[in-house]
Design an enzyme around this catalytic site. Structure first.
Site, PDB file in Angstrom:
ATOM      1  N   GLY A   1       2.423   1.799  10.835  1.00  0.00           N
ATOM      2  CA  GLY A   1       3.187   2.688  10.710  1.00  0.00           C
ATOM      3  C   GLY A   1       4.179   3.074  11.925  1.00  0.00           C
ATOM      4  O   GLY A   1       4.655   4.287  11.982  1.00  0.00           O
TER       5      GLY A   1
ATOM      6  N   SER B   1       3.348  -2.891  10.064  1.00  0.00           N
ATOM      7  CA  SER B   1       4.800  -3.012  10.194  1.00  0.00           C
ATOM      8  C   SER B   1       5.547  -4.069   9.972  1.00  0.00           C
ATOM      9  O   SER B   1       6.468  -4.429  10.859  1.00  0.00           O
ATOM     10  CB  SER B   1       5.249  -2.532  11.731  1.00  0.00           C
ATOM     11  OG  SER B   1       4.856  -0.925  12.185  1.00  0.00           O
TER      12      SER B   1
ATOM     13  N   GLU C   1      -5.444  -5.410  10.465  1.00  0.00           N
ATOM     14  CA  GLU C   1      -4.413  -4.265  10.743  1.00  0.00           C
ATOM     15  C   GLU C   1      -4.876  -3.600  11.806  1.00  0.00           C
ATOM     16  O   GLU C   1      -5.874  -2.608  11.889  1.00  0.00           O
ATOM     17  CB  GLU C   1      -4.526  -3.169   9.583  1.00  0.00           C
ATOM     18  CG  GLU C   1      -4.173  -3.810   7.946  1.00  0.00           C
ATOM     19  CD  GLU C   1      -3.502  -2.858   7.164  1.00  0.00           C
ATOM     20  OE1 GLU C   1      -2.470  -3.039   6.779  1.00  0.00           O
ATOM     21  OE2 GLU C   1      -4.256  -1.674   7.045  1.00  0.00           O
TER      22      GLU C   1
ATOM     23  N   HIS D   1      -9.448   1.100   4.763  1.00  0.00           N
ATOM     24  CA  HIS D   1      -7.932   1.206   5.463  1.00  0.00           C
ATOM     25  C   HIS D   1      -8.332   1.990   6.794  1.00  0.00           C
ATOM     26  O   HIS D   1      -9.336   3.285   6.827  1.00  0.00           O
ATOM     27  CB  HIS D   1      -7.158   1.797   4.525  1.00  0.00           C
ATOM     28  CG  HIS D   1      -5.806   1.652   5.049  1.00  0.00           C
ATOM     29  ND1 HIS D   1      -5.358   2.651   6.075  1.00  0.00           N
ATOM     30  CD2 HIS D   1      -4.709   0.696   4.812  1.00  0.00           C
ATOM     31  CE1 HIS D   1      -4.113   2.319   6.293  1.00  0.00           C
ATOM     32  NE2 HIS D   1      -3.728   1.208   5.710  1.00  0.00           N
TER      33      HIS D   1
ATOM     34  N   LYS E   1       0.019   4.317  -0.352  1.00  0.00           N
ATOM     35  CA  LYS E   1      -0.595   5.361   0.473  1.00  0.00           C
ATOM     36  C   LYS E   1      -0.196   6.564  -0.516  1.00  0.00           C
ATOM     37  O   LYS E   1      -0.273   6.383  -1.887  1.00  0.00           O
ATOM     38  CB  LYS E   1      -0.054   5.792   1.848  1.00  0.00           C
ATOM     39  CG  LYS E   1      -0.198   4.379   2.495  1.00  0.00           C
ATOM     40  CD  LYS E   1       0.129   4.834   4.118  1.00  0.00           C
ATOM     41  CE  LYS E   1       0.254   3.384   4.868  1.00  0.00           C
ATOM     42  NZ  LYS E   1       0.118   3.577   6.143  1.00  0.00           N
TER      43      LYS E   1
ATOM     44  N   ASN F   1       0.850  -1.203  -0.005  1.00  0.00           N
ATOM     45  CA  ASN F   1       0.051  -0.058  -0.075  1.00  0.00           C
ATOM     46  C   ASN F   1       0.867   1.153   0.009  1.00  0.00           C
ATOM     47  O   ASN F   1       1.535   1.493   1.088  1.00  0.00           O
ATOM     48  CB  ASN F   1      -0.905  -0.048   0.950  1.00  0.00           C
ATOM     49  CG  ASN F   1      -1.828   1.292   1.356  1.00  0.00           C
ATOM     50  OD1 ASN F   1      -1.793   1.986   0.783  1.00  0.00           O
ATOM     51  ND2 ASN F   1      -2.090   1.463   2.682  1.00  0.00           N
TER      52      ASN F   1
ATOM     53  N   GLU G   1      -6.664   4.383   7.804  1.00  0.00           N
ATOM     54  CA  GLU G   1      -6.912   5.800   7.579  1.00  0.00           C
ATOM     55  C   GLU G   1      -7.782   6.459   7.052  1.00  0.00           C
ATOM     56  O   GLU G   1      -8.219   7.441   7.417  1.00  0.00           O
ATOM     57  CB  GLU G   1      -5.236   6.141   6.755  1.00  0.00           C
ATOM     58  CG  GLU G   1      -4.114   5.822   7.544  1.00  0.00           C
ATOM     59  CD  GLU G   1      -3.136   5.421   6.673  1.00  0.00           C
ATOM     60  OE1 GLU G   1      -3.111   5.597   5.633  1.00  0.00           O
ATOM     61  OE2 GLU G   1      -2.112   4.865   7.283  1.00  0.00           O
TER      62      GLU G   1
HETATM   63  C1  PEP Z   1      -0.681  -0.030   6.152  1.00  0.00           C
HETATM   64  O1  PEP Z   1      -0.694   1.058   5.445  1.00  0.00           O
HETATM   65  O2  PEP Z   1      -1.508  -0.754   5.500  1.00  0.00           O
HETATM   66  C2  PEP Z   1       0.403  -0.664   6.899  1.00  0.00           C
HETATM   67  C3  PEP Z   1       0.230  -1.759   7.182  1.00  0.00           C
HETATM   68  O3  PEP Z   1       1.404   0.344   7.102  1.00  0.00           O
HETATM   69  P1  PEP Z   1       2.805  -0.104   7.779  1.00  0.00           P
HETATM   70  O4  PEP Z   1       3.308  -1.367   7.071  1.00  0.00           O
HETATM   71  O5  PEP Z   1       3.658   0.885   7.156  1.00  0.00           O
HETATM   72  O6  PEP Z   1       2.634  -0.409   9.115  1.00  0.00           O
END
Ligand code: PEP
Length: 261
Positions: A181, A221, A175, A103, A13, A11, A105
């Site tokens: 992040g 992460s 998630e 997601h 973003k 992803n 966000e």
């Molecule tokens: C994400 O944006 O879906 C995500 C898992 O980000 P990260 O891997 O940076 O934690």
């Protein structure tokens, strides 16, 4: 016996313009080709900004690359006066295979609810695009010990009343918000606890075969150094990767998780 093929979805973003996207996909493809990656053992997909889609499509088609690509959101509407929105059919015409929905966000910054996610999943299924439906709890919910029921409820709302055919066009991504992040990774056992519960919920809503066929990813992460232990859990079928997907060499190592198991 399950036949679920692992999926590693990056992803991006709101990163990388269309020129940067071309270079990024070329590099990713080169790393995977040099390592003789067998895409039958793990699929690799990038979820890119809308403005990159046409360039990525042209590259993938002209060079016949085995990388899949998709979008990060979609409108629940088919067409009309929805300024700024992009429909599922528009994505389809760009060869999009996957689209993230809900997601964290988008849930946090744009107030997206499970009901809206559900409408978007239906719009994508009608266009034959596979939704990657994101669910996961915030830190307070985990601290209170309510992460399993919270996430199961969110999944139920997000896939409510989908036909088995529509559900077959979805992938789930667990998630935990506190792990996105932040560098905080859920332990493999933490991830398995919730993902196992999500699979059980699907079995209750549909049946055991439908649940067994459903791909459920972990996101939060994920890096090349932790992906193998996460993938060793029985119900985890891949990863949704944010930050680490912006480094093509690192992401190629995540796709090749089986090499460092
Ligand atoms: C994400 O944006 O879906 C995500 C898992 O980000 P990260 O891997 O940076 O934690």
């Amino acid at each position: 016996m399950t036949t679920r093929i692992p999926l590693m979805a990056g992803n991006w973003k709101m990163n990388l313009n269309h020129l940067e996207a071309i270079a990024q996909v070329q590099k990713l493809s080169q790393y995977l080709t040099d390592a003789k990656h067998d895409f039958a053992t793990a699929e690799a997909a990038v979820l890119v900004p809308y403005t990159d889609l046409r360039s990525v499509q042209t590259l993938v088609d002209s060079d016949n690359l085995p990388i899949e690509y998709g979008a990060q959101d979609v409108s629940e509407h088919a067409s009309g006066a929805y300024t700024g929105d992009i429909s599922a059919d528009m994505l389809k015409s760009l060869g999009v295979k996957f689209c993230a929905v809900g997601h964290s966000e988008r849930r946090e910054y744009y107030g997206e609810t499970d009901a809206l996610v559900n409408a978007k999943v239906r719009a994508l299924a009608a266009a034959d695009i596979v939704s990657i439906v994101c669910v996961g709890e915030a830190l307070e919910i985990r601290k209170a010990g309510n992460h399993v029921p919270y996430t199961v409820d969110s999944l139920k709302g997000s896939i409510a009343d989908l036909s088995p055919e529509e559900l077959a066009k979805t992938v789930i991504a667990y998630e935990p918000v506190w792990a996105i992040g932040t560098g905080e990774v859920a332990t493999p056992a933490d991830a398995q606890e919730v993902i196992g519960a999500l699979r059980e919920a699907i079995a209750e809503m549909y049946d055991a075969d439908v649940a067994d066929a459903m791909r459920i990813l972990y996101g939060g992460s994920v890096k090349s150094g932790n992906v193998a232990e996460i993938m060793a859990e029985k119900d985890i079928d891949g990863a949704l990767v944010g930050g680490a997907s912006l480094d093509p060499e690192e992401f190629s190592k995540i796709v090749r998780f089986a090499d460092h198991a």
